[in-house]
Design an enzyme around this catalytic site. Sequence first.
Site, mmCIF file in Angstrom:
data_model
loop_
_atom_site.group_PDB
_atom_site.id
_atom_site.type_symbol
_atom_site.label_atom_id
_atom_site.label_comp_id
_atom_site.label_asym_id
_atom_site.label_seq_id
_atom_site.Cartn_x
_atom_site.Cartn_y
_atom_site.Cartn_z
ATOM 1 N N GLU A 195 95.807 -24.447 30.944
ATOM 2 C CA GLU A 195 94.853 -23.379 31.410
ATOM 3 C C GLU A 195 93.269 -24.031 31.311
ATOM 4 O O GLU A 195 92.668 -24.012 30.194
ATOM 5 C CB GLU A 195 94.959 -22.226 30.569
ATOM 6 C CG GLU A 195 93.782 -21.314 31.065
ATOM 7 C CD GLU A 195 94.072 -19.731 30.101
ATOM 8 O OE1 GLU A 195 94.624 -19.698 29.029
ATOM 9 O OE2 GLU A 195 93.014 -18.864 30.523
ATOM 10 N N LYS A 212 97.590 -22.407 34.901
ATOM 11 C CA LYS A 212 96.825 -21.152 34.826
ATOM 12 C C LYS A 212 95.349 -21.387 34.957
ATOM 13 O O LYS A 212 94.620 -21.646 34.129
ATOM 14 C CB LYS A 212 97.131 -20.605 33.274
ATOM 15 C CG LYS A 212 96.329 -19.439 33.157
ATOM 16 C CD LYS A 212 96.683 -18.598 31.831
ATOM 17 C CE LYS A 212 95.972 -17.521 31.668
ATOM 18 N NZ LYS A 212 96.667 -16.450 30.799
HETATM 19 P P1 13P Z 1 91.810 -13.028 31.104
HETATM 20 O O1 13P Z 1 93.126 -12.478 32.227
HETATM 21 O O2 13P Z 1 91.232 -11.749 30.520
HETATM 22 O O3 13P Z 1 90.890 -13.868 31.584
HETATM 23 O O4 13P Z 1 92.678 -13.607 30.206
HETATM 24 C C1 13P Z 1 93.809 -14.431 30.463
HETATM 25 C C2 13P Z 1 94.078 -15.672 29.273
HETATM 26 O O5 13P Z 1 94.981 -16.062 28.690
HETATM 27 C C3 13P Z 1 92.700 -16.105 28.783
HETATM 28 O O6 13P Z 1 92.697 -17.304 27.796
#
Ligand code: 13P
Length: 340
Positions: free
Chosen positions: A177, A219
């Site tokens: 991510e 992600k």
């Molecule tokens: P959000 O969709 O609120 O951005 O959260 C996703 C997430 O896992 C952030 O690390």
Amino acid sequence: MSTTELQSTIAAIAKAGKGILAADESTATIKKRFDTINLESTESSRRDYREMLLSTKNLGEYISGVILFEETLGQKTASGSLMTELLKQQGIIPGIKVDLGLIPLINSDNEQATRGLDTLVERLTKYKEQGALFAKWRSVYNITDTLPSQQSIATNASLLARYAAACQAQGIVPIVEPEVLMDGDHTIERCAEVTKQVLQAVFAEIKLHKVSLAGMILKPNMVISGASCTTQASTDQVARMTIDVFKQTVPTEVPTINFLSGGQSDIQATENLQAMNALGDLPWNLSYSYGRALQAPSIQAWHGSSDNIAAGQEALLTRCKANSAANLGTYTSDMDKVTH
Ligand code: 13P
């Protein structure tokens, strides 16, 4: 590494019409969410909230995996069964946030790196015993005219790749991510430029560390205008520019891209996902791994009261159904018209 194990987890997560619920807010972040409903954050209020979410009937029709915070992975429901049992009953795979949050990146201009690598291998062994089959590690990048720096881009790319390699070595699917934040008044073009640089660096390090592309989930943020930019890009522009950047940076072997919502409104996050899937001809599954965009209406409806459990669950399910349709490219705005 068992590639079959990684691929069977991914096949279950990336099923058509399904996505991930990110319910892995750290203790500091969940406190901020509870502050909006004037609820004190304690171990039992966090349990009550997450038990409300995870015991939603039919959740498993739309949610294939839930990312949990460490506390929830080992936590029991009010009636004494494990939270992870609630998930397994609905065929939902438990996942775990394994980064330990952000620390200052020394000698940078207030940029941050993500910590947790030193103790990762031991923690992964324990999490796997507790039933986690996938993990998440988040890096963050702020946009200004001059940031993110090469120092931040290179450091965080390396951390993400080393984390992903460690997960795969234990048969755990890594969610990689890299989050380019939407804070600021930058244009969508600037977000596209930064997202491209960040993803190029991440995939170069992933290659260097021999991470299996078929055994990972990306992600990312969507390519959008800064939250305080005076000209906000349209849904169609967001969809086209996001896919354009991904086609230049994300290898086609990556099976699934599950977006974060990052502070977009819940409906916007659904509409953008729908618009991307409607473009068609994409080499990857495009789905959701939303935190706020799935939970925000639910936490407000629940409001910390056991009288509102059904209302909180209904609000969650409404967002899940809408995003499931957006994954299939069949979402229409009437799905969000209030019918009662
Ligand atoms: P959000 O969709 O609120 O951005 O959260 C996703 C997430 O896992 C952030 O690390």
